[in-house]
Write a protein that holds these residues in place. Structure first.
Motif, PDB file in Angstrom:
ATOM      1  N   VAL A   5       0.843  -1.088  -0.076  1.00 24.84           N
ATOM      2  CA  VAL A   5      -0.091  -0.055   0.025  1.00 24.84           C
ATOM      3  C   VAL A   5       0.830   1.282  -0.126  1.00 24.84           C
ATOM      4  CG1 VAL A   5      -1.843   1.015   1.259  1.00 24.84           C
ATOM      5  CG2 VAL A   5      -1.703  -1.282   1.005  1.00 24.84           C
ATOM      6  N   ILE A   6       2.077   1.247   0.685  1.00 22.50           N
ATOM      7  CA  ILE A   6       3.017   2.472   0.884  1.00 22.50           C
ATOM      8  C   ILE A   6       3.389   2.688  -0.524  1.00 22.50           C
ATOM      9  CG2 ILE A   6       5.281   3.124   1.727  1.00 22.50           C
ATOM     10  CD1 ILE A   6       4.576   1.656   4.412  1.00 22.50           C
ATOM     11  N   ARG A   7       3.652   1.380  -1.296  1.00 20.48           N
ATOM     12  CA  ARG A   7       4.245   1.540  -2.578  1.00 20.48           C
ATOM     13  C   ARG A   7       3.549   2.486  -3.583  1.00 20.48           C
ATOM     14  NH1 ARG A   7       8.183  -0.412  -4.858  1.00 20.48           N
ATOM     15  NH2 ARG A   7       7.079  -1.060  -6.688  1.00 20.48           N
ATOM     16  N   GLU A   8       1.998   1.742  -3.244  1.00 17.47           N
ATOM     17  CA  GLU A   8       1.185   2.532  -4.233  1.00 17.47           C
ATOM     18  C   GLU A   8       0.924   4.165  -3.747  1.00 17.47           C
ATOM     19  OE1 GLU A   8      -2.625   0.640  -3.654  1.00 17.47           O
ATOM     20  OE2 GLU A   8      -2.121  -1.369  -4.280  1.00 17.47           O
ATOM     21  N   VAL A   9       0.956   4.432  -2.677  1.00 17.43           N
ATOM     22  CA  VAL A   9       0.774   5.840  -2.302  1.00 17.43           C
ATOM     23  C   VAL A   9       2.301   6.449  -2.767  1.00 17.43           C
ATOM     24  CG1 VAL A   9       0.962   7.230  -0.325  1.00 17.43           C
ATOM     25  CG2 VAL A   9      -0.334   5.516  -0.065  1.00 17.43           C
ATOM     26  N   MET A  10       3.159   5.774  -2.729  1.00 17.38           N
ATOM     27  CA  MET A  10       4.592   6.538  -2.927  1.00 17.38           C
ATOM     28  C   MET A  10       4.726   6.686  -4.589  1.00 17.38           C
ATOM     29  SD  MET A  10       8.237   4.788  -2.475  1.00 17.38           S
ATOM     30  CE  MET A  10       7.865   3.027  -2.910  1.00 17.38           C
ATOM     31  N   ILE A  11       4.099   5.661  -5.237  1.00 12.12           N
ATOM     32  CA  ILE A  11       4.078   5.871  -6.789  1.00 12.12           C
ATOM     33  C   ILE A  11       3.184   6.908  -7.067  1.00 12.12           C
ATOM     34  CG2 ILE A  11       3.134   4.771  -8.983  1.00 12.12           C
ATOM     35  CD1 ILE A  11       4.332   2.151  -7.816  1.00 12.12           C
ATOM     36  N   PHE A  12       2.116   7.109  -6.535  1.00 12.72           N
ATOM     37  CA  PHE A  12       1.037   8.335  -6.708  1.00 12.72           C
ATOM     38  C   PHE A  12       1.607   9.581  -6.382  1.00 12.72           C
ATOM     39  CE2 PHE A  12      -1.980  11.321  -4.475  1.00 12.72           C
ATOM     40  CZ  PHE A  12      -2.755  11.604  -5.716  1.00 12.72           C
ATOM     41  N   LEU A  13       2.463   9.642  -5.366  1.00  9.57           N
ATOM     42  CA  LEU A  13       2.969  11.034  -4.710  1.00  9.57           C
ATOM     43  C   LEU A  13       4.211  11.312  -5.537  1.00  9.57           C
ATOM     44  CD1 LEU A  13       2.711  10.409  -0.938  1.00  9.57           C
ATOM     45  CD2 LEU A  13       1.170  11.697  -2.518  1.00  9.57           C
ATOM     46  N   GLN A  14       4.999  10.333  -6.031  1.00 13.41           N
ATOM     47  CA  GLN A  14       6.587  10.627  -6.568  1.00 13.41           C
ATOM     48  C   GLN A  14       6.618  11.648  -7.507  1.00 13.41           C
ATOM     49  OE1 GLN A  14       7.967   6.698  -7.730  1.00 13.41           O
ATOM     50  NE2 GLN A  14       9.147   6.588  -5.669  1.00 13.41           N
ATOM     51  N   SER A  15       5.260  11.543  -8.388  1.00 11.31           N
ATOM     52  CA  SER A  15       5.323  12.762  -9.429  1.00 11.31           C
ATOM     53  C   SER A  15       5.109  14.218  -8.931  1.00 11.31           C
ATOM     54  CB  SER A  15       4.215  12.691 -10.294  1.00 11.31           C
ATOM     55  OG  SER A  15       2.974  12.563  -9.756  1.00 11.31           O
ATOM     56  N   TYR A  16       4.849  14.231  -7.370  1.00 11.94           N
ATOM     57  CA  TYR A  16       4.841  15.579  -6.966  1.00 11.94           C
ATOM     58  C   TYR A  16       5.896  15.998  -5.775  1.00 11.94           C
ATOM     59  CZ  TYR A  16       0.014  13.975  -8.151  1.00 11.94           C
ATOM     60  OH  TYR A  16      -1.068  13.837  -8.863  1.00 11.94           O
ATOM     61  N   GLY A  17       6.963  15.153  -6.185  1.00 14.88           N
ATOM     62  CA  GLY A  17       8.225  15.446  -5.279  1.00 14.88           C
ATOM     63  C   GLY A  17       8.185  14.855  -4.051  1.00 14.88           C
ATOM     64  N   ILE A  18       7.287  13.829  -3.545  1.00 15.90           N
ATOM     65  CA  ILE A  18       7.272  13.376  -2.191  1.00 15.90           C
ATOM     66  C   ILE A  18       7.749  11.902  -2.267  1.00 15.90           C
ATOM     67  CG2 ILE A  18       5.800  12.399  -0.247  1.00 15.90           C
ATOM     68  CD1 ILE A  18       3.924  14.700  -1.028  1.00 15.90           C
ATOM     69  N   GLY A  19       8.822  11.574  -1.448  1.00 12.56           N
ATOM     70  CA  GLY A  19       9.569  10.215  -1.871  1.00 12.56           C
ATOM     71  C   GLY A  19       9.038   9.342  -0.886  1.00 12.56           C
ATOM     72  N   ALA A  20       9.647   8.111  -0.830  1.00 17.83           N
ATOM     73  CA  ALA A  20       9.185   6.871  -0.005  1.00 17.83           C
ATOM     74  C   ALA A  20       9.082   7.347   1.497  1.00 17.83           C
ATOM     75  CB  ALA A  20      10.356   5.784  -0.281  1.00 17.83           C
ATOM     76  N   SER A  21      10.183   8.019   2.109  1.00 18.50           N
ATOM     77  CA  SER A  21      10.246   8.284   3.380  1.00 18.50           C
ATOM     78  C   SER A  21       8.773   8.952   3.760  1.00 18.50           C
ATOM     79  CB  SER A  21      11.509   9.144   3.817  1.00 18.50           C
ATOM     80  OG  SER A  21      12.546   8.567   3.636  1.00 18.50           O
ATOM     81  N   HIS A  22       8.483  10.025   3.273  1.00 21.14           N
ATOM     82  CA  HIS A  22       7.327  10.853   3.474  1.00 21.14           C
ATOM     83  C   HIS A  22       6.023   9.969   3.168  1.00 21.14           C
ATOM     84  CE1 HIS A  22       9.834  14.671   3.936  1.00 21.14           C
ATOM     85  NE2 HIS A  22       8.886  14.599   4.940  1.00 21.14           N
ATOM     86  N   ALA A  23       6.318   9.118   2.130  1.00 24.01           N
ATOM     87  CA  ALA A  23       4.958   8.367   1.631  1.00 24.01           C
ATOM     88  C   ALA A  23       4.714   7.410   2.975  1.00 24.01           C
ATOM     89  CB  ALA A  23       5.072   7.529   0.361  1.00 24.01           C
TER      90      ALA A  23
END
Length: 728
Positions: free
Chosen positions: A145-163
């Motif tokens: 689930v974190i990876r899904e959130v992470m993939i969604f957020l990465q295009s907005y400059g938010i990386g794995a740690s904040h995801a």
């Protein structure tokens, strides 16, 4: 030129700019045996991740061939080596390097399939029983689930740690929450600001002129000015700054209307007489401090009868110290007045006075409570008085379940006298929580140096209380005879009086430009930032340990005026971490490396962990399996951090001068360059010098030093505490 695709495992992060996320890293491409350099905005990437990159090759004049990343996403590795690194990097709770080795050895390229669909087979791996297999399966599901959130957020400059932090807060609803109201991220998630939330809002289709966005912008500006020390902000300036933040999407009149609407909904407070706008919590705190201070001053005295002159003479005889008249006056005031402020610089006998006051009150069977804003200052109070002292937070006892302090107006402290050291550090929130817990009948003694930097948090409590004319104030200026030999003390007073420190006496130092004033105060004249950084490294690793026998990690503290630049806090920490603690177990999170043995500092109040802004310690353990880091703080407690909370913990070989308030160190090293011109103020230099107990080393250009000493201007802090105290 067409872009190229590249895929590989992130091996090392060499540099990260914490403000814009520009990163330099080493990537091991698939089917290659040699790493390549990649550069670009790689917010929150972590070592061990497999990255799918899009970008272009370029040749840097200094660093050679490198791949400039334009787009990226994290993907699951497909090779056995990549899977092993991914699982062993601490990204999946319950699996560390050893278990990763065993699992991948057993299942090879089918490892992810086994964990995801046939987790019972994990019990075939040595050391994994039913309970650990279950935990690994749960962690893997959460990670998906974190990876899904992470993939969604990465295009907005938010990386794995904040995801991971977002998932920890919102759970499986994370993506839905972010899509519906991305501005919640700026309010709820530490480390994510308005601009990032605003970019997400734009991409999910929230109109740029929506009231939703305008209101978020208004609150962001108010929260930003808090960080500059303001408790409130002028209405017109707030409207201008918010309109500028929103890049012209709305005009100032629209912003003003939304400010009034928020006030009508009690989400903001406006003081119409001064036209100042507050966030509600700060408004309550400022009003509360004024009410409590005046309530204490007006309430009757509850101390037993004390023959003050006899008591002062008794304390003098007991301490075997000859009090000067100002010290006698301070002791009299503390025994006579309901609220007393005792202020003065180093070496003027504040500690002697506190000891005398406590001795007299204990002899009269009074209940005395001793506290300070920081653990280090509380420890000094214990040493000075022989009594029990603690931080204000621990004095008030925070209830994690109720999320409030146990001691408050309805459950006041049991005390006849409350003595607070390092009171210049009191911001308006902490002062409110403290004063509302003190019974009106109790006496209060505030000890502090009003000439130091004001509190890191909003407000200017000590100065406002002094300037109000409502309390008795004693200012100590005479330096104790035994302190007159210390050039740290004498130079601190010279700086505070607008004079250059005395560094002309003594012999020419071993290096050109270095002069010795005494055995405890040095000036090394240097101007180039790179040279200064190199000198700091040599001082910490070689010269100070050799000459003075001081431990470079435990007893030497570098204090920098700013965070950015070659001689800023961030870069100096990288330099000193590499020089003083290069080996040992390490992890990378939030663009920083954490290594066992590192000196670290907490950067915000975390009531759940019972650790507070400015607390310092050492990393003693990193548990890759449970994703926990253990840090032993200066008060000997060991705090357990989840990896997702490490953005609150930073390396502390170098810290800002502001963060050093309330602490003393055997040795301080202070770089002072013209590049720091925005921060070159007298009270900043004065605060830095007074942090040194046995040794102060300034590394400065003569021009920068002169600028700091001459500049006695202090930025105005918007607030109404002084007005409230005077008006009542």
């Amino acid at each position: 030129m067409a872009t190229e695709q590249l895929r590989g495992t992130l091996e090392r992060i060499l540099y990260t700019n914490e403000e814009n996320h520009y990163t330099v890293a080493a990537l091991m491409p698939e089917d290659e045996r040699q790493t390549i350099s990649i550069v670009g905005n790689l917010a929150g990437v972590q070592c061990g991740e497999t990255l799918q990159l899009e970008g272009r090759w370029e040749v840097h004049r200094q660093f050679g061939r490198q791949f400039r990343v334009e787009k990226y996403e994290t993907v699951l590795p497909s090779s056995v080596t990549g899977i092993k690194k991914y699982l062993g990097s601490g990204l999946v709770k319950g699996i560390g390097p050893k278990f990763a080795e065993r699992i991948v050895k057993k299942f090879g390229e089918k490892t992810f399939e086994v964990i995801d669909q046939f987790s019972g087979k994990l019990r075939d791996v040595e050391g994994i029983g039913p309970e650990r297999a279950r935990k690994i399966k749960e962690a893997w599901s959460a990670q998906k689930v974190i990876r899904e959130v992470m993939i969604f957020l990465q295009s907005y400059g938010i990386g794995a740690s904040h995801a991971a932090k977002i998932y920890k807060l919102y759970g499986p609803e994370s993506i839905q929450v972010v899509k519906q109201n991305p501005y919640r991220l700026a309010e709820d998630v530490y480390g994510i600001g308005f601009k990032t939330a605003d970019q997400i809002a734009h991409n999910v289709g929230i109109p740029s002129d929506s009231a939703f966005r305008v209101r978020a912008g208004i609150k962001h500006v108010l929260q930003s000015v808090q960080e500059e020390g303001h408790t409130c902000y002028p209405h017109d300036q707030l409207a201008r700054d918010t309109a500028a933040l929103l890049a012209g999407s709305v005009n100032e009149s629209v912003v003003r209307q939304e400010i009034v609407s928020l006030a009508n909904e009690n989400e903001l407070k406006i003081e119409p007489e001064q036209n100042l706008v507050f966030l509600p919590g700060l408004h309550r705190a400022e009003e509360g401090v004024a009410q409590c201070v005046l309530g204490i001053v007006r309430a009757p005295h509850a101390l037993p009868p004390i023959q003050i002159e006899k008591a002062v003479s008794w304390a003098q005889e007991k301490s075997r110290v000859q009090f000067n008249e100002a010290q006698r006056q301070a002791i009299r005031a503390a025994l006579r007045s309901k609220l007393t402020v005792i202020t003065g610089g180093p070496g003027v006998g504040k500690t002697t006075i506190v000891r005398a006051i406590v001795q007299i009150l204990r002899a009269k069977q009074c209940r005395v409570l001793l506290a300070s804003p920081t653990g280090r200052a509380a420890k000094r109070l214990v040493e000075a008085t022989g009594g029990f002292a603690q931080t204000i937070h621990r004095l008030l006892k925070f209830d994690v379940q109720e999320h409030r302090f146990i001691h408050d107006r309805g459950n006041p402290l049991k005390a006849d006298v409350v003595i607070v050291d390092e009171s210049s550090m009191l911001d308006v929130r902490l002062a409110h929580n403290l004063f509302r817990a003190i019974p009106a009948t109790a006496s209060v003694v505030l000890i502090g140096d009003v000439d130091q930097l004001p509190s890191v948090g909003p407000g200017n409590v000590l100065r406002d209380v002094i300037d109000s004319g409502r309390v008795e104030v004693v200012r100590l200026t005479e330096i104790f005879r035994q302190q007159q030999q210390s050039q740290i003390v004498s130079n601190a007073h010279r700086i505070n009086q607008g004079q250059m420190p005395d560094v002309q006496t003594g012999e020419q130092g071993a290096k050109s430009g270095e002069r010795m004033a005494a055995e405890d105060f040095y000036l090394i004249e240097q101007e180039k930032p790179e040279q200064v950084a190199e000198t700091i490294q040599k001082l910490c690793t070689e010269r100070i340990p050799k000459k003075f026998g001081l431990d470079p990690v435990q007893e030497v503290q570098v204090l920098a005026p700013m965070h950015r630049g070659v001689c800023g806090v961030s870069n100096l920490n990288r330099v000193l971490q590499h020089a003083l603690n290069p080996d040992g177990m390490a992890i990378e999170r939030f663009g920083r490396i954490y290594r066992v043995g590192d000196k670290v500092m907490q950067t915000r109040n975390n009531y759940d962990l019972d650790v507070f802004n400015g607390d310092m310690g050492r990393i003693v353990q990193i548990d890759m399996i449970e994703q926990k880091l253990h840090a032993q703080m200066d008060d000997e407690r060991v705090i357990e951090y989840d990896f997702t909370d490490l953005d609150e913990l930073v390396p502390a070989y170098a810290i800002s001068i502001h963060k050093s308030q309330g602490s003393e160190y055997p040795c301080v090293i202070v770089p002072l360059l013209t590049q720091h011109f925005l921060m070159l103020q007298r009270n900043l230099l004065y605060t830095a010098v007074t942090r040194g107990k046995r040794l102060v080393v300034l590394i400065a250009s003569r021009k920068a030093l002169s600028m700091a000493v001459a500049n006695n201007s202090q930025a105005q802090r918007y607030g109404l505490l002084l007005h409230r105290l005077r008006k009542a």
